[in-house]
Design an enzyme around this catalytic site. Structure first.
Site, PDB file in Angstrom:
ATOM      1  CG  ASP A  77      39.777  43.781  52.629  1.00 44.56           C
ATOM      2  OD1 ASP A  77      40.272  43.080  51.701  1.00 44.56           O
ATOM      3  OD2 ASP A  77      39.417  45.178  53.189  1.00 44.56           O
TER       4      ASP A  77
ATOM      5  CG  HIS B 104      44.138  39.827  46.186  1.00 44.30           C
ATOM      6  ND1 HIS B 104      44.450  40.281  44.665  1.00 44.30           N
ATOM      7  CD2 HIS B 104      43.437  40.880  46.824  1.00 44.30           C
ATOM      8  CE1 HIS B 104      43.360  41.149  44.937  1.00 44.30           C
ATOM      9  NE2 HIS B 104      43.602  41.704  45.772  1.00 44.30           N
TER      10      HIS B 104
END
Ligand code: SDX
Length: 444
Positions: A378, A320
């Protein structure tokens, strides 16, 4: 607050009397430093070009605060995510998605009466203009539903002229309600169109998530009552995806909105940006990756590929830009995943076994530990959404349905900011300096 330059500085950050000094070509420049309520201080460099003739250089904006905002706060090191100050896990455990929508839009949790009024206003706007159905027939049946969303959402501005004047607070409010209300309807229509089933009208007696499942999975030939466990999981997934500070798609919506484009066009731009596999498209890519791995025995080979600089393969659902610790949403998503798999009786989903094993191996591998690459939201969402009955191609559409409230809240905050101006980044130019035109007969 004594501030230099045209920019009057953030409306409510405190000028903590600190300043930053820059020395360039023997000259010294001072820039004010502002403190937010939480998070890093910012150095106001809005007068840098005027004062020094230089630009800053920050591709990908890793060190750039593009705006002042009061909506969402992320602490990437501590794995913290707050919506208007409320921790995401408390909102997910105790609230519901429309309550989160109200909070993101208006800044406070609603009273009972405010919640009922908001719910009523959204419910009354869930239908779309009947003529919008015709947009769908222009698409091939196998069109990716995100392509349909970009087109149909952008076309909303062709139908709802009475909420496109962004200078009118009343029109901004109705556009916000319409977007939140109509996104699930359009998303469900995109799904129904892709499987050749008739569109299902919204039902005003169902709550937001249950209504969405109804519009996706009901058929005219029999009754359909959404499973409350699955509806609750869907609602929770919407909460987790609702907003996330100045991510790529939100920054796209803000930049599009800074030119005074209408809100529907701005949301359509956000949907286009979210589609990328590095961003919202990662849930679709993560599930495809798990299916491609196919067995826990194959995991080491894929982890090896993910570490190979010559191989473009990355572990989708890992890493991320901001979280350099576990994405707080991923933990809740994993819990959601178990509940849904149990409810649908697939708690032995082989893909989930692969996901769990991959997570364990990756988190013990120095390459991922050194780079602080943890599962993000996700990683588990794809498995959950498939168990809810959605095809992989719909995963990012669901992300867009949830993120619409975040995009709208951020767009409105930008429009209502008295300091708001059109966004216009500059560049480091390394192309050809000026040179004269050469007629074709004289070219080599
Ligand atoms: C979302 O911004 C948001 O808030 C987004 C989001 C939201 O709610 O809006 O949270 C939603 O987009 C989540 C992220 C979903 N994307 C993926 O899961 C795709 C896989 N992840 C990578 O593409 C990547 O991690 C990013 C794009 C998410 C982050 O990219 P960064 O911060 O630019 O990371 P990087 O490219 O600087 O990577 C640092 C290092 C590099 O290696 P070195 O050059 O240091 O040797 O880590 C490596 C990268 O090669 N790396 C990975 C990796 N992610 C980064 N290696 C293998 N697999 C990965 N997934």
């Amino acid at each position: 607050m004594s501030l230099s330059g045209d920019f009057k500085g953030p409306a409510s950050a405190t000028d903590n009397q600190k300043s930053a000094t820059l020395t360039l070509d023997g000259k010294t420049y001072e820039f004010p430093v502002y403190q937010g309520s939480v998070g890093p201080d910012v150095i106001d460099i809005s007068s840098l070009y005027k004062d020094t003739g230089c630009f800053t250089f920050d591709p990908g904006f890793t060190s750039t605060a593009s705006c002042e905002s009061k909506i969402t706060f992320i602490d990437g090191e501590k794995g913290i995510l707050l919506y208007r100050g409320y921790p995401i896990d408390q909102l997910a455990e105790n609230g519901h998605f429309l309550e989160t929508c109200y909070l993101l839009l208006y800044g406070e949790l609603p009273s009972k009466a405010e919640m009922e009024d908001f719910e009523q206003r959204v419910t009354r706007h869930t239908m779309v203009h009947e003529q919008m159905n015709r947009f769908f027939t222009g698409f091939r049946r196998d069109a990716h539903p995100m392509a349909i969303m970009v087109g149909v959402v952008g076309a909303l501005s062709a139908f709802y002229h009475d909420s496109t004047d962004i200078s009118d607070p009343k029109q901004r409010e109705i556009a916000a309600i319409r977007m939140i209300a109509k996104m699930p309807t359009i998303a469900a229509m995109a799904y129904k169109y892709s499987i050749g089933q008739p569109f299902v009208y919204p039902r005003n007696d169902l709550d937001y998530a249950a209504n969405f499942l109804h519009m996706c999975f009901a058929v005219p030939c029999e009754d359909y009552e959404p499973d409350p466990v699955l509806a609750a999981a869907m609602d929770n997934i919407f909460i987790l995806h609702a907003d996330h500070e100045q991510n790529a798609s939100t920054s796209t919506v803000r930049l599009a909105g800074s030119s005074a484009a209408n809100p529907f066009a701005c949301i359509s731009a956000g949907i286009a940006s979210l589609w990328g596999p590095a961003h919202g498209g990662a849930n679709e890519a993560a599930l495809k990756m798990l299916e491609e791995i196919g067995s826990v025995d194959n995991i080491p080979a894929y982890v090896k590929r993910a570490k190979d600089k010559d191989d473009p393969f990355r572990l989708m659902g890992f890493g991320h830009r901001v979280y350099k610790n576990y994405d707080p949403r991923a933990k809740i998503m994993q819990q959601n995943c178990h509940e849904v798999l149990e409810a649908v009786g697939v708690d032995k989903d082989p893909t989930l076994q692969i996901a769990r094993k991959l997570e364990k191996i990756a988190l013990e591998d120095d390459y991922f530990v050194e780079r602080k690459l943890y599962p993000n939201i996700d990683f588990y969402s794809g498995i959950t959404l498939r168990a809810l009955g959605f095809p992989t191609s719909m995963f990012t559409v669901l992300f867009a349905v949830a993120r619409t409230v975040g995009w709208i809240a951020q767009w409105r905050e930008m429009i209502e900011d008295p300091e708001q101006r059109i966004g216009r980044p500059r560049q480091l130019y390394t192309g050809s300096a000026e040179r004269p035109y050469v007629p074709v007969e004289k070219r080599g």
